[in-house]
Motif scaffolding. Structure first.
Motif, short mmCIF file in Angstrom:
data_model
loop_
_atom_site.label_atom_id
_atom_site.label_comp_id
_atom_site.label_asym_id
_atom_site.label_seq_id
_atom_site.Cartn_x
_atom_site.Cartn_y
_atom_site.Cartn_z
N ALA A 2 -8.07 12.22 5.02
CA ALA A 2 -7.43 12.82 6.12
C ALA A 2 -5.93 14.24 5.44
N ALA A 3 -5.73 13.50 4.98
CA ALA A 3 -5.38 14.92 3.66
C ALA A 3 -5.52 16.02 3.45
N THR A 33 -1.45 19.52 5.73
CA THR A 33 0.09 19.43 5.70
C THR A 33 0.66 18.80 7.55
N ASP A 34 -0.64 18.06 7.44
CA ASP A 34 0.06 16.98 8.32
C ASP A 34 0.94 15.45 7.46
N ALA A 35 1.99 16.24 7.83
CA ALA A 35 3.33 15.67 7.97
C ALA A 35 3.23 13.83 7.90
N ASP A 36 2.92 13.68 9.18
CA ASP A 36 2.64 11.86 9.49
C ASP A 36 1.52 11.48 8.55
N VAL A 37 0.86 12.09 8.34
CA VAL A 37 -0.74 11.84 7.70
C VAL A 37 0.03 11.11 6.17
N LEU A 78 0.76 7.81 3.68
CA LEU A 78 -0.56 8.40 1.79
C LEU A 78 0.86 7.88 1.38
N ALA A 79 1.98 8.66 1.27
CA ALA A 79 3.06 8.46 0.08
C ALA A 79 2.91 6.78 0.43
N THR A 80 3.03 6.24 1.94
CA THR A 80 3.14 4.64 1.30
C THR A 80 2.32 3.79 0.93
N ALA A 81 0.75 4.33 0.80
CA ALA A 81 -0.02 3.66 0.54
C ALA A 81 0.10 3.88 -1.40
N TYR A 82 0.48 4.75 -1.77
CA TYR A 82 0.80 5.04 -2.80
C TYR A 82 1.86 3.90 -3.39
N GLU A 83 2.91 3.83 -2.29
CA GLU A 83 4.40 2.94 -3.05
C GLU A 83 3.84 1.44 -3.34
N ALA A 115 2.98 13.18 -2.92
CA ALA A 115 2.44 13.61 -1.12
C ALA A 115 3.89 13.82 0.02
N LEU A 116 5.12 12.88 -0.59
CA LEU A 116 6.84 13.24 0.28
C LEU A 116 7.11 14.50 -0.70
N GLU A 117 6.31 15.38 -1.21
CA GLU A 117 6.37 16.60 -1.28
C GLU A 117 5.89 17.78 -0.70
N ARG A 118 5.01 17.39 -0.21
CA ARG A 118 3.63 18.32 0.15
C ARG A 118 4.05 17.63 2.10
N ALA A 119 4.77 17.01 2.48
CA ALA A 119 5.16 16.42 3.55
C ALA A 119 6.15 17.85 4.16
#
Length: 133
Positions: free
Chosen positions: A99-100, A105-109, A113-118, A129-133
């Protein structure tokens, strides 16, 4: 000649529009069995299953959607969110990465994704991912 799958899709869509997703499910499931290549049927079935809280079944339907439409960022996102809810962070990150890539640039995606990585302990990827959001 009436196309049975078209009629079933129409009936399922009416049920969903009237807030009766549970009534739509058997009709849409049958339509999907009859014609497994109908993207519109799989998409509506996935949405109805998700709306009824049937996450595992909805994820399977979204897998069919992305098989048929691999550039559908919304379907990849929905699949990833469902996988997160099913506690499969690895599968979630794979879907959300797709999706990303389609919506960089989709902040929700990117947040999902950051949550999945965490959840996988992938701290550097989470930060990226958080920095790109």
């Amino acid at each position: 000649r009436i196309d049975v799958v078209d009629a079933m899709f129409g009936a399922g869509a009416c049920h969903v529009a009237l807030g009766r997703a549970a009534d739509a499910l058997p009709v849409l499931q049958r339509a999907a069995r009859i014609d497994g290549e109908r993207l519109d049927v799989h998409r509506l079935l996935a949405q109805a299953l998700r709306g009824e809280g049937l996450a595992r079944e909805a994820a399977q339907s979204y897998r069919e959607v992305v098989r048929l439409a691999p550039t559908d960022a919304a379907a990849w996102r929905a699949l990833g969110e469902l996988e997160l809810g099913l506690a499969d962070a690895r599968a979630a990150s794979l879907a959300l990465e797709k999706a990303a890539a389609l919506r960089p640039t989709d902040a929700d995606v990117l947040g999902a994704l950051a949550t999945a990585y965490e959840l996988q302990g992938r701290d550097e990827d989470q930060l990226d991912a958080l920095e790109r959001a």
